[in-house]
Scaffold this motif. Structure first.
Motif, short mmCIF file in Angstrom:
data_model
loop_
_atom_site.label_atom_id
_atom_site.label_comp_id
_atom_site.label_asym_id
_atom_site.label_seq_id
_atom_site.Cartn_x
_atom_site.Cartn_y
_atom_site.Cartn_z
N MET A 1 0.84 -1.18 0.00
CA MET A 1 0.00 0.00 0.00
C MET A 1 0.88 1.23 0.00
SD MET A 1 -1.04 -0.78 3.90
CE MET A 1 -1.09 -2.49 3.45
N LYS A 2 0.51 2.22 -0.77
CA LYS A 2 1.24 3.49 -0.77
C LYS A 2 0.36 4.51 -0.07
CE LYS A 2 3.68 3.11 -5.19
NZ LYS A 2 5.04 2.95 -4.72
N ASN A 3 0.99 5.37 0.71
CA ASN A 3 0.24 6.46 1.30
C ASN A 3 0.89 7.75 0.88
OD1 ASN A 3 -1.73 7.56 2.92
ND2 ASN A 3 -0.21 8.03 4.43
N TRP A 4 0.15 8.58 0.19
CA TRP A 4 0.66 9.85 -0.29
C TRP A 4 0.07 10.97 0.55
CZ3 TRP A 4 3.91 10.37 -4.63
CH2 TRP A 4 4.16 9.18 -5.32
N ILE A 5 0.95 11.77 1.14
CA ILE A 5 0.50 12.88 1.97
C ILE A 5 1.18 14.12 1.44
CG2 ILE A 5 0.27 13.71 4.31
CD1 ILE A 5 1.21 10.68 4.89
N LEU A 6 0.42 15.11 1.14
CA LEU A 6 0.97 16.22 0.38
C LEU A 6 0.90 17.52 1.15
CD1 LEU A 6 -1.28 15.25 -2.58
CD2 LEU A 6 0.87 14.22 -1.93
N GLY A 7 0.65 17.54 2.42
CA GLY A 7 0.09 18.66 3.07
C GLY A 7 0.94 19.65 3.76
N ALA A 8 0.27 20.70 4.28
CA ALA A 8 0.93 21.75 5.02
C ALA A 8 0.00 22.74 5.66
CB ALA A 8 1.82 22.50 4.07
N SER A 9 -0.27 22.74 6.93
CA SER A 9 -0.94 23.86 7.59
C SER A 9 -1.92 23.50 8.67
CB SER A 9 -1.60 24.63 6.52
OG SER A 9 -1.99 25.80 6.54
N ALA A 10 -1.50 22.79 9.68
CA ALA A 10 -2.34 22.52 10.85
C ALA A 10 -1.42 22.13 11.96
CB ALA A 10 -3.33 21.41 10.56
N ALA A 11 -1.92 21.82 13.14
CA ALA A 11 -1.02 21.45 14.21
C ALA A 11 -1.79 20.76 15.29
CB ALA A 11 -0.36 22.69 14.74
N LEU A 12 -1.05 20.21 16.28
CA LEU A 12 -1.75 19.40 17.28
C LEU A 12 -1.05 19.48 18.60
CD1 LEU A 12 -3.00 16.86 18.61
CD2 LEU A 12 -1.83 15.59 16.86
N LEU A 13 -1.78 19.76 19.62
CA LEU A 13 -1.23 19.95 20.95
C LEU A 13 -0.83 18.61 21.51
CD1 LEU A 13 -0.65 21.64 23.39
CD2 LEU A 13 -3.00 21.37 24.06
N ALA A 14 0.44 18.36 21.61
CA ALA A 14 0.89 17.06 22.06
C ALA A 14 1.66 17.19 23.35
CB ALA A 14 1.76 16.44 21.01
N ALA A 15 1.85 16.08 24.00
CA ALA A 15 2.55 16.03 25.28
C ALA A 15 2.02 17.10 26.19
CB ALA A 15 4.03 16.22 25.06
N SER A 16 0.76 17.42 26.05
CA SER A 16 0.20 18.49 26.83
C SER A 16 -0.41 17.93 28.07
CB SER A 16 -0.88 19.19 26.05
OG SER A 16 -1.90 18.31 25.81
N ALA A 17 -0.74 18.78 28.96
CA ALA A 17 -1.53 18.39 30.08
C ALA A 17 -2.64 19.38 30.09
CB ALA A 17 -0.71 18.51 31.32
N CYS A 18 -3.75 19.03 29.53
CA CYS A 18 -4.79 20.01 29.39
C CYS A 18 -6.01 19.55 30.11
CB CYS A 18 -5.20 20.21 27.96
SG CYS A 18 -3.97 19.79 26.83
N SER A 190 -1.43 29.04 18.87
CA SER A 190 -1.59 28.18 17.69
C SER A 190 -1.88 26.74 18.05
CB SER A 190 -0.32 28.25 16.83
OG SER A 190 0.80 27.75 17.55
N CYS A 191 -1.63 26.35 19.31
CA CYS A 191 -1.97 24.98 19.72
C CYS A 191 -3.48 24.78 19.82
CB CYS A 191 -1.33 24.67 21.07
SG CYS A 191 0.47 24.60 21.05
N PHE A 192 -4.24 25.85 19.86
CA PHE A 192 -5.70 25.77 19.94
C PHE A 192 -6.40 26.42 18.75
CE2 PHE A 192 -4.44 25.34 24.37
CZ PHE A 192 -5.25 24.30 24.79
#
Length: 522
Positions: A1-18, A190-192
């Motif tokens: 299986m091939k997975n093509w990802i072409l993207g750019a422009s979002a983000a995700l709050l990780a290792a957070s304690a929210c 930008s995390c939110f």
């Protein structure tokens, strides 16, 4: 299986304690360290505490793209008996200076102090506003490396009264003096807020990974534009002192930044609210459901302005994916694009096509030493005047394999891996589950593709199959189909344009694509 990802422009709050809606509000806060000595809290119990570790790998064939904030507008409610006019149900307009007498940041402070103090359905009615209690969260699969936390809470709520509901929050804390730890600091906005530059969201060793929320009310998505419902950080004038130190030594909450909504007055009867929070590279997912029975308790609170979240059926500049352009629908152009790409991406063939095929940048990891992978690329492209172009945002290519390998043909992924309107629990790749990938796309600085669901193409077959000149190193010998997200852009005006595409590859863990095209039209 091939997975093509072409993207750019979002983000995700990780290792957070929210403070996450997903934790039970009647237990102590838990923590996750963010690196650099800072901690923050998940309010309530049932949440995922502690260090999160790196995100899971996907299995052999990889993963998919991402999803921006999208969806239909506010929800229409049922009319009352006897032909009474319909009461529009939705969420309060967050652009007001005050909502039912207070700014939303002040409402968030009131809510979190109530929740941190053990608030429950027994004391949730605060006069003109009802504070929605949080379900106890259960890990959907304790054997899974990701924390897939689900909760359900049936409640009787007052009809005709606004309901305050935080979707996700980051709460800063103070620690015992003998620990010599500084007070927590807020994370970057930008995390939110997905409209901001995702590169500024850095939490621990994770970059470019903001939180995504998906809220429904009676089956319709609301709070579509997440950035409008984000309060920013608010330091509380009076910190909230805990009755006892937490198990990691925090003694008080100092403030919070919150994505929060006010559900406007519900008519009497049954209602359902769901909130899905994607914490991507952290491996955290919250999926909560409230089954509400609104009961008439007398005088109703006057309803405030409802947020106008209606999106056009077809976004400006994008072709209707169900309509034919130059003889083909967008899903059919999706197939044609990948046939072109997989057979060599010949530039002359793209020029000859009535719809141009936008080539893909060769991305580079911006920091190979970082555990998070941030692939960034750029291309300068000249487009023919008056010609539309096609761009696949993300795709999963299904393949067949050599007879000697005895590997069966690839099967399509669950629609939930691409379509944020579909139950994400069906999306499982390797050891990552429950993770619709997130997309943020702009053209000349304006977000487009807001309704990702409308531009998702279900599995399409290659007829005939695209045979490879030689088997790959993993023994695939042909491409037999594709699925994913793509768009056909109407002809651009003469001049220079900038297209940016950011894909938060949830199923791959800490993986981001950030691409830019400079488009010139004579």
């Amino acid at each position: 299986m091939k997975n093509w990802i072409l993207g750019a422009s979002a983000a995700l709050l990780a290792a957070s304690a929210c403070g996450l809606v997903g934790c039970s509000s009647d237990s102590e806060a838990t923590t996750a360290t963010t690196g650099g000595g800072t901690t923050a809290t998940t309010t309530g119990a049932g949440g995922a505490g502690g260090d999160t570790g790196s995100g899971g790998n996907t299995g052999a064939g990889g993963d998919t793209g991402s999803g921006g904030n999208t969806g239909a507008g506010g929800v229409g409610g049922a009319g009352g008996a006897g032909g009474a006019p319909q009461l529009k149900i939705g969420v309060a307009d967050p652009t007001q200076a005050t909502v039912h007498g207070k700014a939303m940041g002040d409402w968030a402070e009131d809510y979190w102090k109530w929740a941190l103090g053990g608030g429950s359905d027994k004391d949730a009615d605060h006069g003109d506003v009802y504070f929605l209690p949080l379900p106890s969260a259960t890990d959907l699969d304790p054997n899974d490396p990701n924390a897939i936390l689900t909760g359900a809470l049936p409640l009787d709520v007052p009809a005709g009264k606004p309901i305050l509901m935080p979707l996700v929050a980051w709460t800063t804390e103070r620690y015992k003096a003998d620990l010599n730890l500084p007070d927590d600091q807020p994370v970057d906005d930008s995390c939110f807020d997905p409209s901001l530059d995702k590169r500024d969201c850095v939490v621990g060793d994770t970059k470019g990974a903001p939180v995504y929320t998906w809220l429904t009310l009676d089956g319709k998505q609301v709070a579509v534009d997440q950035s409008s419902f984000y309060t920013g950080y608010k330091a509380w004038a009076t910190p909230f002192d805990y009755a006892a130190p937490s198990d990691y030594g925090s003694i008080a909450a100092l403030g919070a930044q919150t994505v929060i909504v006010m559900i406007e007055s519900l008519p009497a009867g049954p209602h359902t609210v769901t909130n899905y929070v994607d914490y991507g590279p952290m491996g955290f997912f919250f999926d909560n459901t409230w089954t509400l029975t609104a009961k008439d308790q007398g005088a109703a609170v006057a309803q405030g302005p409802i947020a106008d979240e209606a999106l056009p059926a077809v976004e400006a500049g994008l072709a209707d994916p169900t309509a034919k352009v130059e003889g083909k629908t967008s899903p059919e152009w999706f197939v044609e694009y990948w046939r072109w790409m997989l057979t060599g991406a010949d530039e002359a063939a793209s020029k000859a096509s009535p719809v141009a095929f936008l080539a893909l940048p060769q991305g580079e990891d911006t920091d190979p030493s970082d555990t998070a992978t941030w692939m960034k690329g750029h291309l300068d492209v000249t487009l023919d005047k008056g010609k539309p172009f096609f761009l696949p945002v993300v795709a999963w290519i299904l393949e067949s394999y050599t007879a000697e390998s005895k590997i069966q043909d690839d099967l399509p992924l669950s629609d939930g891996c691409y379509d944020p309107a579909v139950d994400p629990r069906g999306c499982a790749i390797g050891d990552r589950k429950f993770d619709t990938n997130r997309i943020y796309l702009t053209l000349d600085g304006k977000q487009i593709l807001a309704n990702q669901s409308a531009f998702y193409f279900e599995p399409q077959s290659f007829t005939p199959a695209i045979d490879y000149p030689a088997p790959t190193d993993y023994q695939s010998d042909a491409a037999i189909g594709c699925q994913g997200v793509g768009l056909l852009v109407e002809p651009l005006a003469s001049g220079t344009h900038e297209l940016t595409l950011f894909v938060d590859v949830g199923t791959l863990g800490k993986f981001v694509y950030d691409n830019t095209w400079t488009l010139t039209v004579p």
